[in-house]
Design an enzyme around this catalytic site. Structure first.
Site, PDB file in Angstrom:
ATOM      1  CD  GLU A 227      -2.955  -1.150   2.287  1.00 50.50           C
ATOM      2  OE1 GLU A 227      -2.862  -0.261   3.159  1.00 50.50           O
ATOM      3  OE2 GLU A 227      -3.847  -2.007   2.296  1.00 50.50           O
TER       4      GLU A 227
ATOM      5  CD  GLU B  96      -3.471  -6.255   3.716  1.00 54.75           C
ATOM      6  OE1 GLU B  96      -2.237  -6.157   3.523  1.00 54.75           O
ATOM      7  OE2 GLU B  96      -4.116  -5.433   4.384  1.00 54.75           O
TER       8      GLU B  96
END
Length: 776
Positions: free
Chosen positions: A427, A506
């Protein structure tokens, strides 16, 4: 237990062998874990050998001093670090070396120091390392004292005082293993042997054994390089010795030996076969260095249309993400604690782990090899742009250190057959809609390719639509496109770009996400967030993140029960109910309401992969329900009755699995359960002892929360206590713990080499529990 026994056996036999090898002028790798002195504060002059440290605490490493501290909402680590303490800690160790070691090269290897470490030998600084997850080595040779009566002092400063430095618990101190390595001036480099599978199938494997050597003497030398391949059963299946190679004074040599293995035993998740390559440097007919490298023979690939293939078998990667802490143990995690966790994950059906979001320990990676668990290796949580609750983290060091840290990880882990993919970021908030963002990613991907050819690289993209990586060409530069959550976006991207390989880096615990993995052939796999609850990333009063398949104590959460019904190949039946009346409250796995007076309507679910499930209440059938096409749970609404509820799963009309719960009476006694009957006297070997509060008939009392006091015989120690409650502020380093959901754990370690350990658990108004464990 067989995995940890194997690892410990290898450790002890390696130490024994290397002691012998030293007499043969070869390498010695000796544990440097014991006999350190520690001070938890910044100490002026602590790097100097003459500094008086007699009053410091004596301990062995691995050691995480943060986990020993008190929870405090005002601690600088904040929500990211789990509100545990930060600061500066110093470690010192005194040691001597014999005169006959003067002509040797002597190095020290650290598997990880948190964080911003600086290492000194006899007052001289050897260097600093900001990244606490990186392994590193320093050459001590020119600074050492040799001979009788001449001592050496190594000092390590670990500084995590600048906070907040992590979005999740990091730990503090020398929290991984340390080794002292002695070699001849001509030696293999650190991480200098790479066994690469160039091609493999059931008939034959083509290997390249690549060896990097250094000559640290002032004289040229002629050497031969010998490679022996040892099969999983311990037989030598091939030995090849090279022609003589010239090694210049103060020079380096890179040499690759090609060889073939007939009928290789391939590594996969069901049969994790491991070979060893014993490489030797021979000069003048004498062995002057030797390294043993464990490896596996396997072929892994990703296809755009069909996902992931292992040894020509198309399988789904069913993964979880794991942080590097293990709850009450903090960052200093014994190998047997990881083994316990891996076994639980495999019960669910997990076959892969994403190490989030930093490198794991070397023994963690080796255990994945041995247990047949694939790995997504990951380097960083941030590049140059910070994240909330971790503003003073690796983002401060990425520019100067990313290349060194990435290179070292790739070199360290390139022999692990379990590693099937790398991620270079999680991220990431740097601007990926810019030439600079493209370059940062490509530089990292290219570096890994240069060290491990054919290793696919991804990163966990964050909100790709907003960052424009799906439309600006960035995603097309990735070997495999990885995305966190928003599974439908990844589906849409692939179906618009069918030549792109995709994976969920994820994912949440949603049914919709599971169906995408199940039904889309091109979806290579998913990694759930997370396998276990972890410390930090929680809002006070909670101190533990609550998104795991298991809590930190290893107790199954309902997410784990449901996931097992989706991922396991075995028949699964799990029974849960709403904790409060008429469909309110959390899902719980018991038949004992917390308030009998107000509980009359029970909403019940059964997670099962069986063709049909029948539910019984006190022996009376509540109906049979078939398996839904979308794998959703089967639901019943019942009038609550005390007694027994039972769910039976059937395939082909035959009972194949069941689960039942009985209503518990008042708490009466404590029962102790252990997961293994023996333990060795080794830091990496611990045993979990679970204290359960039960009624007179032995039924768990899930609403009981008494304070339980543990005691233990003198030949062992209580390492930590835990109960899995996310808002508990009790210290982990203690001998007492309140029960939560009717139980709590004590983690013990042996202090003697033989005998029997006695553990007792007491609580007011309850009959005490006792158990024994043998030391072997």
């Amino acid at each position: 237990m067989k995995y940890i026994k194997s690892v410990l056996f290898i450790f002890f036999t390696t130490v024994s062998f290397l002691s012998f090898a030293q007499n043969a002028n070869s390498r010695v790798e000796a544990s440097f874990d014991n006999d350190w002195s520690f001070k938890q504060e910044d100490v002026v002059g602590a790097e100097k050998p003459e500094y008086a440290d007699a009053g410091w605490r004596k301990l062995s490493v691995p050691h995480d001093w943060s986990i020993e501290g008190e929870y405090d909402k005002l601690n600088a680590t904040g929500r990211g670090g789990g509100y545990l303490p930060s600061g500066i800690g110093w470690y010192r160790k005194r040691f001597t070396l014999a005169d006959d070691q003067k002509d040797k090269k002597i190095s020290i290897e650290f598997d990880g120091v948190l964080a911003n470490s600086e290492v000194f030998i006899n007052g001289k600084s050897l260097g600093k390392r900001p990244n606490g997850y990186s392994g590193f080595s320093y050459d001590l040779t020119s600074f050492l004292n040799f001979g009788k009566g001449k001592s050496n002092v190594i000092a390590v400063k670990a500084d995590n005082s600048v906070q907040p430095a992590s979005r999740y618990y990091a730990g503090a101190g020398i929290y991984r293993h340390v080794r002292l390595v002695t070699t001849n001036p001509i030696h293999f480099d650190h991480w200098g042997v790479f066994v690469r599978t160039k091609k493999s199938d059931a008939k034959q494997a083509e290997l390249s054994v690549e060896m990097n050597l250094t000559n640290e003497s002032n004289s040229p030398s002629s050497v031969e390089l010998q490679v022996s391949i040892i099969s999983p059963s311990g037989k030598t299946v091939k030995t090849i010795t090279s022609t003589k190679q010239n090694l210049t004074a103060s020079g380096k040599l890179n040499y690759a030996q090609l060889l073939t293995i007939d009928q290789p035993e391939l590594w996969d998740v069901e049969s994790p076969n491991l070979y060893k390559a014993v490489t030797k440097i021979i000069s003048g007919g004498k062995e002057i260095d030797q390294k043993t490298t464990e490896f596996g023979i396997r072929e892994a690939r990703f296809e755009a249309a069909s996902g992931f293939w292992l040894n020509d078998k198309n399988i789904k990667i069913k993964g979880v993400c794991l942080h590097h802490d293990a709850g009450s143990l903090g960052a200093a995690v014994p190998l047997s604690a990881w083994e316990r966790r891996f076994k639980l994950l495999k019960e669910v059906g997990v076959n892969a782990i994403r190490v989030g979001h930093n490198p794991a320990s070397p023994e963690f990676m080796s255990l994945c090899d041995k247990m047949g668990i694939m790995v997504m290796n990951e380097t960083f949580d941030t590049w140059t742009t910070s994240k909330n609750n971790g503003e003073n983290g690796y983002n401060l060091y990425f520019k100067d250190w990313w290349e060194r840290d990435t290179r070292d990880l790739a070199l360290r882990d390139r022999n692990h057959p379990s590693v099937v993919i790398y991620s270079v970021g999680n991220e990431i908030r740097d601007n990926l809609d810019s030439p600079e963002g493209f370059k940062k990613y490509k530089d990292q991907q290219d570096l890994i390719h240069s060290i491990i050819p054919d290793m696919p690289v991804t990163m966990a993209l964050f909100r790709p639509s907003a960052s424009k990586v799906y439309t600006n060409g960035f995603a097309q530069t990735m070997d495999i496109v990885g995305q966190n959550y928003r599974e439908s976006e990844l589906v849409n991207f692939h179906e618009a770009n069918p030549t792109q390989k995709v994976i969920g880096t994820e994912n949440g615990h949603t049914q919709a996400g599971w169906l995408i993995l199940r039904d889309k052939p091109y979806m290579a796999g998913q990694f759930l967030w997370t396998g276990f609850n972890y410390l930090g990333e929680a809002d006070w009063p909670e101190v533990t993140n609550n998104q795991g398949l298991f809590d930190i104590s290893g107790r199954w959460r309902t997410e784990g029960l449901q996931r097992q019904s989706w991922w396991s190949d075995k028949p699964v039946v799990h029974l849960v109910r709403r904790d409060d009346n008429a469909g309110k409250g959390d899902w719980v796995a018991n038949w004992t309401p917390s308030d009998f007076d107000t509980y009359d309507i029970a909403n019940v679910q059964v997670y099962s992969n069986c063709e049909e499930v029948e539910l019984f209440l006190n022996g009376k059938s509540q109906g049979v329900k078939p398996k839904p096409a979308n794998d959703s749970p089967r639901n019943w609404e019942l009038n609550f009755e005390k007694g027994t509820i039972k769910a039976v799963g059937r395939n082909g009309g035959k009972d194949v699995s069941f689960e039942e719960f009985k209503t518990a009476f008042e708490p009466a006694k404590i029962v102790l359960e252990v997961e293994k009957s023996s333990i060795s006297n080794n830091w990496d070997d611990v045993v979990y002892v679970t204290a359960k509060v039960v009624d007179k008939d032995g039924n768990l009392c899930p609403n009981a929360t008494p304070l339980i006091n543990f005691s233990i015989s003198e030949n062992a120690e209580i390492v930590a206590v835990e109960n899995g409650f996310n808002a508990s502020h009790e210290k982990f380093k203690d001998t007492k713990r309140f029960a939560y959901k009717g139980s709590c754990n004590a983690i013990i370690r042996a202090k003697a080499s033989n005998g029997e350990i006695t553990i007792t658990a007491k609580s007011e108004d309850l009959t005490s529990g006792t158990t024994k464990i043998s030391i072997k």
